[in-house]
Design an enzyme around this catalytic site. Structure first.
Site, PDB file in Angstrom:
ATOM      1  N   GLY A   1      -0.160  -3.007  50.373  1.00 47.00           N
ATOM      2  CA  GLY A   1       0.826  -3.610  51.263  1.00 47.00           C
ATOM      3  C   GLY A   1       2.235  -3.270  50.806  1.00 47.00           C
ATOM      4  N   SER A   2       3.137  -4.195  50.993  1.00 49.88           N
ATOM      5  CA  SER A   2       4.554  -3.912  50.742  1.00 49.88           C
ATOM      6  C   SER A   2       4.874  -3.643  49.281  1.00 49.88           C
ATOM      7  CB  SER A   2       5.401  -5.072  51.241  1.00 49.88           C
ATOM      8  OG  SER A   2       5.171  -5.255  52.618  1.00 49.88           O
ATOM      9  N   THR A   3       3.964  -3.981  48.365  1.00 48.23           N
ATOM     10  CA  THR A   3       4.258  -3.658  46.963  1.00 48.23           C
ATOM     11  C   THR A   3       4.368  -2.147  46.793  1.00 48.23           C
ATOM     12  OG1 THR A   3       1.908  -3.595  46.394  1.00 48.23           O
ATOM     13  CG2 THR A   3       3.017  -5.700  46.119  1.00 48.23           C
TER      14      THR A   3
ATOM     15  N   LYS B   1       5.933  -0.224  48.671  1.00 50.80           N
ATOM     16  CA  LYS B   1       7.264   0.240  49.091  1.00 50.80           C
ATOM     17  C   LYS B   1       8.088   0.676  47.881  1.00 50.80           C
ATOM     18  CE  LYS B   1       7.345  -2.534  53.294  1.00 50.80           C
ATOM     19  NZ  LYS B   1       7.699  -3.857  53.837  1.00 50.80           N
TER      20      LYS B   1
END
Lengths: 366, 640
Positions: free
Chosen positions: B321-323, B325
């Site tokens: 997920g956004s980790t 990014k």
């Protein structure tokens, strides 16, 4: 009453061999039963008692002229056949077999004296029988009946070993008298269906198992085949010189079955090795040869036949017992004469020896 | 006397005697031949058989090594366990005996009978184990009724004692009787049926050292198997002990923080790779595996949807997920596609061709620069950056962090996650990689998969400006007297060779995530220690409408990665809460609880007793904490 010549003619050679074998046997029993928890008299001491009893019997038997036996042999034979029948009806059963007969104050096993009496009756029969040119099949009919009846009764007990011994003793005597080739072949041919019938209708399961286990010991390594395997391990592990007196691990740790009786030779083989076995076998072979020598120098047919019969009895006991413990014959429960622990065996063997001595010391009587 | 009866002139009979003599000699010769064969030819073989008859080797199990935590507290040690065995040859009435045992032990009679039947066919007088791991009460009952149990023996052997029950069960693992399959393999050479062997976790990986060397006693037995004397004895060598990198207090706190939620957490020293805590929740009771596992317990473990037996920290593969990014941002900075001033405009979604890719914030973030994009986890910013980078450049940067392959933690079945690129898709699906695949990958959705341990290693490498240390669990191996046999130094798996400037820019964003208003990770904030982190939400199923009650197994996973202190990083934390929905609200508080415990312990160690209460004690509900929410955007694919 006892002729002086009888003393001078006493067969010290035979007597000496017998004593040596008995002595070795006692020493062996001492080792074989060392690991037992004994309550009362130890086995080797009891064996000594039996030897002494046997020797007393030798004195008694030797003092009677063996020719007297000729006259009573049929009577004895009839009596013992009757007793064998009685055993089957009312005998005492132990370990699945009915062999003992209680006669109030003592017990007897009629199959044991039957071995001697069978010899007597055959000797008696052939001593009066013309056998020129060898026995024909017809000549063998009566002797076969004499032997067949007790053998069948003994097998019924069931005591396969003794029955086979009686038959082998008889065959040895037939061989001594001489059998025509035609009769010999006929016997062999008729033996095949006889064995077949015996296997299917007469032998008990445990007897069949013993024979099958003998043929293939790995078949059931934990029950009856176990005995043969352990015995072979004991004897083989002895090697050339043996593990030494009281040092046999198979015997001392009791991996051997019935090691002071039927398997006494295994203990001996483990502790004394090939050299010990060779010496013992040579002693026995000398005993056999001496018995045949007595037969050959005896001047009357009855005595000569008796000597051959008794020698054959000792011989077959030795061969079957040793053959059994070294795994070339099935386990049939035959003791090693004069060597295994056991009163019955000792008495029978001593009576046999006494008859030989008797015949030997009276060789110049005629 | 009749002359006819004399045979002195009968030549035939004399000849017969010669024949009989020869026959007798021949049979004796046969016996001698056989004796010669047995006693001379086969002597050696039969002699060794007679030896193996009387000699029996009784194995003496070595005491297994102890497992300590980093501070010397005992985690796993040994205690005696009793089992009931029977010698069949000494039992007369089997049915009656089994009836009694069944009553005393409260074990089904059929089960005992089954063990009995299976144990048959071994050496005579060899005891068959009918029940192991019996309780002290049962033992007492058996001892009291010894008289009625002929042939029954009580055997004692050491088994594992887990000092803190289920604590760190996945990591420590369990031992059990060596299986028949293992015995056939080389892996279990030297083991005998009935021996214990490590089956999972540290117990399995370090089996050789922990096990020690079993000893043996050569005893003489008689034909009934009775022991007569000991002939020789080889004493067993006690197994080596392990000092783990685990901190029991931290591990306890981390497990407690999960409560009933399923998930995993890894706490790692960013400068060494030492794992301070490794949680996989829910756990299990490792002690049950060494004795008799109650069937209902076993069923419970197997049927629990949260998979308690699986070590999620190493085997759980989740879309980061956004980790993720963080990786995309570093790639963009290094490739010169963005800097601290460049910005994108987020109107709530990004249109690429015929597909619309939504930002979790439907209203849109407006104009966002890198720091705000990280802080508020703007998806559109990273869609645009991902489009410019292309999947292969993103994958290349991910691999600089050693992602996409197992890290080699040293426990069994560690998974490697997945870093997709165009070649991978070509090979796996035989299809071309599309730009539409890149956009979800840029925000850690789609094909990208990472394990919690990889998340920890990644954030740790960000914290220390680019060194990926191998996460490890064992600090040193010591012997029984405590002497060090082997010491494990930090091991570098990869150096990212990313510039410190790029790291600084990204870390500023991560600091804002936790500490600035509007940041998604406000719930991880501590009062006196600056924490930097990143939330993540990984989509479990594609679902456009997420309103209303979503069934548990379809809810999104919540992720949070963090390191602290910001200026001089010491520890990294990665938390995954399965089906926890929002990284900021489900995972960040767990990370905070772990971090708080770590720094409290540190300061109380630095300031000895009596120095007053911990300064971090009063930081509950400090600051606004951000909204703690973000939503993963619909991606074209479905995940596990």
């Amino acid at each position: 009453m006892i002729d002086r010549r009888l003393i001078t003619n006493f067969d010290w050679t035979l007597f000496g061999i017998v004593l040596v074998v008995c002595a070795v046997g006692v020493v062996n029993i001492y080792s074989a039963s060392a690991s037992y928890t004994i309550v009362g008299t130890p086995f080797f001491v009891k064996q000594l008692y039996w030897i002494v009893a046997g020797l007393l019997l030798v004195v008694v038997v030797c003092s009677i002229d063996y020719h007297l036996l000729e006259d009573v042999s049929y009577w004895f034979y009839g009596l013992l056949c009757f007793l064998l029948l009685v055993v089957l009806v009312v005998g005492k059963t132990s370990m699945g077999a009915t062999r003992w007969l209680h006669l109030g104050f003592f017990s007897i096993q009629p199959s044991e004296p039957m071995k001697i009496v069978a010899i007597m009756v055959l000797a008696r029969f052939f001593s009066n029988y013309s056998t020129a040119g060898g026995l024909t099949l017809k000549d063998l009919a009566y002797p076969a009946l004499f032997i067949g009846v007790p053998a069948a009764l003994i097998m019924k007990q069931p005591d396969l070993g003794t029955a086979i011994l009686v038959i082998l003793i008889a065959c040895s005597m037939f061989a001594y008298v001489g059998v025509r080739l035609s009769a010999f072949v006929a016997c062999l041919v008729s033996a095949i269906p006889a064995v077949y019938l015996a296997w299917h209708y007469y032998l008990r399961d445990y007897q069949k198992n013993r024979i099958l286990n003998f043929l293939d010991p790995e078949r059931d390594p934990l029950s009856s085949g176990y005995h043969i395997i352990q015995s072979k391990i004991a004897i083989g592990s002895g090697g050339v010189l043996g593990k030494g007196f009281m040092q046999g691990t198979q015997a001392q740790l009791r991996f051997l079955p019935e090691q002071h009786t039927d398997f006494a030779f295994s203990v001996f083989g483990e502790e004394w090795g090939f050299v010990g076995c060779l010496v013992l076998l040579l002693l026995y072979l000398f005993l056999i040869f001496w018995g045949l020598h007595i037969a050959s120098r005896c001047n009357d047919r009855f005595g000569s036949l008796m000597a051959v019969g008794v020698t054959a009895m000792l011989f077959w006991h030795i061969v079957i017992n040793i053959g059994m413990v070294i795994g070339i014959f099935p386990v049939v429960g035959v003791p090693l004469p004069l060597f295994s622990y056991g009163g019955t065996s000792m008495i029978t063997s001593m009576v046999g020896v006494a008859i030989l001595l008797n015949i030997s010391m009276r060789r110049f009587m005629f | 006397m009749n002359g006819q009866r004399f045979i002195h002139d009968n030549y035939g009979s004399k000849r017969q005697l010669v024949v009989l003599s020869i026959f007798a000699a021949a049979l004796f010769f046969l016996l001698l031949t056989r004796l010669w064969y047995l006693q001379i030819v086969k002597s050696e073989e039969l002699h060794s058989q007679s030896e193996s008859n009387r000699l029996r080797l009784v194995p003496v199990a070595a005491s297994r090594g102890t497992i300590f935590d980093r501070n010397g507290a005992v985690l796993v040690t040994n205690r005696p366990s009793f089992s009931v065995a029977v010698i069949p040859q000494e039992v007369r009435d089997r049915d009656a005996l089994l009836e009694r045992l069944s009553r005393y032990l409260e074990i089904d009679r059929a089960e005992l009978l089954d063990k009995w039947e299976k144990g048959k066919g071994r050496a005579r007088y060899y005891p068959i184990v009918l029940a192991s791991g019996i309780t002290r009460d049962q033992l007492e009952v058996l001892e009291e009724n010894r008289l009625w149990l002929p042939g029954v023996e009580i055997e004692m052997k050491p088994v594992r004692q887990y000092e803190d029950g289920t604590l760190a069960a996945h990591l420590l693992g369990y031992i059990g009787e060596v299986s028949d399959e293992d015995l056939k393999k080389d892996a279990a050479s030297g083991y005998n049926s009935g021996d214990y062997i490590g089956k999972s976790g540290i117990e399995r990986s370090w089996e050789k050292l922990l096990h020690g060397r079993d000893g043996g006693r050569q005893i003489e037995v008689d034909a009934r198997g009775r022991v007569l004397r000991t002939i020789s004895e080889t004493p067993p060598a006690v197994g080596s002990s392990l000092v783990l990198t685990i901190d029991t207090a931290l591990q306890k706190q981390a497990e407690k923080a999960f409560g009933e939620q399923a998930g995993a957490a890894v706490v790692m020293d960013v400068n060494t790779g030492e794992i301070l805590a490794m949680v996989s929740n829910p756990g299990f009771d490792p002690a049950l595996f060494a004795g008799r596992m109650p069937p209902d317990k076993w069923k419970e473990y197997l049927e629990d949807k949260r998979h308690p037996l699986e070590n999620k920290a190493l085997k759980g593969q989740y879309p980061p997920g956004s980790t993720f990014k963080i990786i995309t941002a570093l790639a963009g900075l290094e490739e010169g596609l963005i800097d601290e001033r460049s910005s994108s405009y987020c109107k709530g979604a990004y249109v690429l061709g015929r597909n619309t890719f939504r930002c979790w914030e439907k209203k849109g973030h407006g104009t966002v620069d890198l720091k705000r994009a990280l802080k508020e986890s703007c998806d559109v910013y990273f869609y645009q950056l991902g489009e410019k980078l292309g999947i292969n450049r993103i994958a290349a940067y991910a691999r600089k962090f050693a992602l996409g392959a197992p890290l080699g933690v040293g426990l069994e079945n560690e998974k490697g996650g997945l870093i997709p690129d165009s070649a991978w898709k070509e090979k796996r699906y035989g299809k071309k990689w599309l730009q539409g695949d890149t956009l979800p990958a840029a925000i850690g959705q789609g094909y990208v998969l990472m394990t919690p341990i990889q998340l920890a290693a990644m954030i740790g490498a960000v914290a220390n400006d680019g060194t990926v240390y191998r996460p490890h669990l064992v600090k040193r191996v010591i012997d029984q007297e405590g002497r060090v046999i082997r010491e494990f130094k930090p091991e570098v798996v990869a150096r990212t060779s990313i510039s410190p400037r790029s790291f600084r820019l990204v870390k500023e964003g991560l600091l804002a995530v936790v500490n600035e208003g509007g940041g998604t990770g406000g719930q991880a904030r501590l009062y006196d220690v600056r924490v930097a982190g990143k939330t993540g939400t990984s989509q479990v199923v594609k679902q456009r409408d997420k309103r209303g009650a979503i069934p548990y197994q379809y809810r999104d996973h919540a992720l949070f990665v963090a390191f602290a202190p910001y200026d001089r990083p010491e520890i990294a934390v990665a938390v995954v809460v399965e089906h926890g929905e929002h990284g900021g609200s489900a995972a960040a508080p767990i990370a905070r609880s772990i971090l708080r415990t770590y720094f409290e312990r540190k300061s109380s160690a630095a300031k000895p007793a009596g120095a007053g209460s911990s300064p971090t004690g009063g930081d509950e509900k400090h600051g606004t904490g951000g909204n703690g929410r973000e939503n993963a955007n619909p991606a074209p694919q479905e995940e596990e």
